[in-house]
Design an enzyme around this catalytic site. Structure first.
Site, mmCIF file in Angstrom:
data_model
loop_
_atom_site.group_PDB
_atom_site.id
_atom_site.type_symbol
_atom_site.label_atom_id
_atom_site.label_comp_id
_atom_site.label_asym_id
_atom_site.label_seq_id
_atom_site.Cartn_x
_atom_site.Cartn_y
_atom_site.Cartn_z
ATOM 1 N N HIS A 376 47.165 -11.042 33.408
ATOM 2 C CA HIS A 376 48.002 -10.007 33.739
ATOM 3 C C HIS A 376 49.560 -10.453 33.212
ATOM 4 C CE1 HIS A 376 49.552 -6.919 36.150
ATOM 5 N NE2 HIS A 376 49.140 -7.313 37.285
ATOM 6 N N ASP A 380 49.480 -5.088 31.881
ATOM 7 C CA ASP A 380 49.828 -4.385 33.063
ATOM 8 C C ASP A 380 48.462 -3.836 33.556
ATOM 9 O OD1 ASP A 380 52.113 -5.430 33.532
ATOM 10 O OD2 ASP A 380 53.133 -3.637 32.471
#
Length: 405
Positions: A376, A380
């Protein structure tokens, strides 16, 4: 002439290895190209052959010793095979017994020798079914099972004085401690490193495998006839679908190097392969330039090499994206762990018929859960979900893979 035997040069990613097995003793005559010693690294086992024919006069590093690349481990006196009298005079102390000589004449694969050593099975008692009578790992496994079955049979007549108390009767609980192999220790360290150093999340989806399964049934025979017997499997579809999805979402094919993002302009797909020694990930390089048959051939070849311990270090270096198939072991759903420095990994799972709604009707379809674990810090959630949806769309409509739609 004395020839020094050294460890091959390791790539930059590997600093050292462990000398795991000598196949010859001091005083033995060794033919050129005969297997001399195994060196286990964190990625694979290197088999070092003898570069010349001669007598092994000195072993500088014993089994279990840590060695570095290019380090000298033994010396060979190059020359013709010695006569019995010369051998007796020059190497009398190192001359092996008749029983040992018979053992060394046994032809067995490295994996078979390792299993025999771990199980306490003498290779002289194992019947080889391989080419030329070579003992395979399966042959040793059969011998281990036979020994266990024999041990489990009740003894008909036992003298009272010779009777030993069994662990069950005495209440003992047996434990056995063995050191981790270098490969297993490396796997453990890398998995912990991945969890500590990445912001790892997983997104899930499911795919209807019916279109691919119908395509395989329809074209399997023609595919094999056109590609020298190569079978059309599932993995080539997933590799090609992943490549097309990576082209649309380049961040998923990228990696993090310090404070920089490295975008890779190539598609080297790692395919996780499970072996008795642990999980290894050989790389299908430039997968975007390969046809389905070429991908299947490479994966099949890597699988055979991995199971026989013959994967080269170069086979596992690099990679921009990884696919892991837990479905072959029956896994219905799991969260794969990243393979650093890659930032995403796709997990395949078991194909299972489930009721789904198609055109307003409930029907049974062969469904597979897909899992995409991603870093992450770079990717995204929106991009990860869209990437996985793109793979799902191509698998459910395989023509999109070929048409790059």
């Amino acid at each position: 002439m004395t020839i020094q035997i050294s460890v091959p040069a390791f790539p930059e990613s590997i600093s050292e290895g462990e000398l795991s097995k000598w196949y010859k003793n001091v005083g033995d005559y060794v033919e050129r190209d005969a297997l001399l010693v195994d060196v286990e690294t964190e990625k694979t086992t290197l088999e070092i052959p003898c570069p010349v024919s001669g007598i092994l006069v000195k072993i500088l590093k014993e089994e279990g010793t840590t060695v570095e690349g290019k380090e000298i481990i033994a010396e060979i006196e190059e020359g013709i095979r010695p006569t019995v009298s010369e051998s007796t005079q020059e190497f009398q102390e190192a001359t092996p017994s008749e029983e040992d000589s018979e053992e060394r004449e046994i032809v067995a694969s490295p994996s078979a020798r390792r299993l025999a050593l771990e199980s306490g099975i003498g290779l002289s008692s194992v019947i080889g079914t391989g080419r030329g009578g070579m003992i395979t790992r399966d042959d040793v496994a059969v011998a281990v099972r036979n020994r266990s079955e024999t041990a489990d049979r009740p003894v008909q007549t036992v003298e009272q004085d010779d009777r030993e108390e069994s662990p069950t009767e005495s209440g003992e609980r047996v434990e056995r401690r063995v050191p981790m192999t270098r490969l297993r220790a490396t796997i453990a360290n890398r998995l912990v490193e991945a969890q500590h150093n990445a912001a790892m999340l997983t997104t899930f989806n499911e795919v209807d495998m019916d279109p691919i399964m119908r395509m395989r049934r329809q074209y399997q025979e023609e595919f094999q006839a056109s590609h020298n017997g190569t079978r059309l499997g599932f993995m080539s579809f997933f590799v090609r679908a992943s490549v097309e999805a990576l082209k649309r979402f380049p961040l998923v094919n990228a990696s993090i190097d310090g404070s920089e993002i490295v975008y890779h302009g190539f598609y080297d797909i790692g395919v996780a392969v499970s072996t008795d020694r642990g999980l290894v990930v050989p790389i299908v390089r430039d997968a975007d330039a390969l046809g389905m048959a070429q991908i299947e051939d490479q994966i099949s070849a890597y699988g055979e090499k991995a199971r026989s311990g013959k994967l080269a270090i170069e086979d596992m270096q690099g990679g921009t994206f990884t696919i892991s198939n837990g479905g072959v072991f029956g896994s219905l759903l799991s969260t794969p762990i990243l393979n650093p420095p890659q930032t995403a990994i796709l997990g395949m799972h078991k194909i299972e018929e489930r009721p789904v709604v198609v055109d307003g009707e409930i029907v049974a379809r062969p469904m597979m859960y897909l899992a995409l674990s991603y870093d992450h810090r770079l990717i995204d959630g929106r991009e990860a979900v869209r990437f996985l949806v793109a793979i799902k769309g191509m698998l459910e409509d395989p023509a999109r893979i070929l048409l790059e739609l």
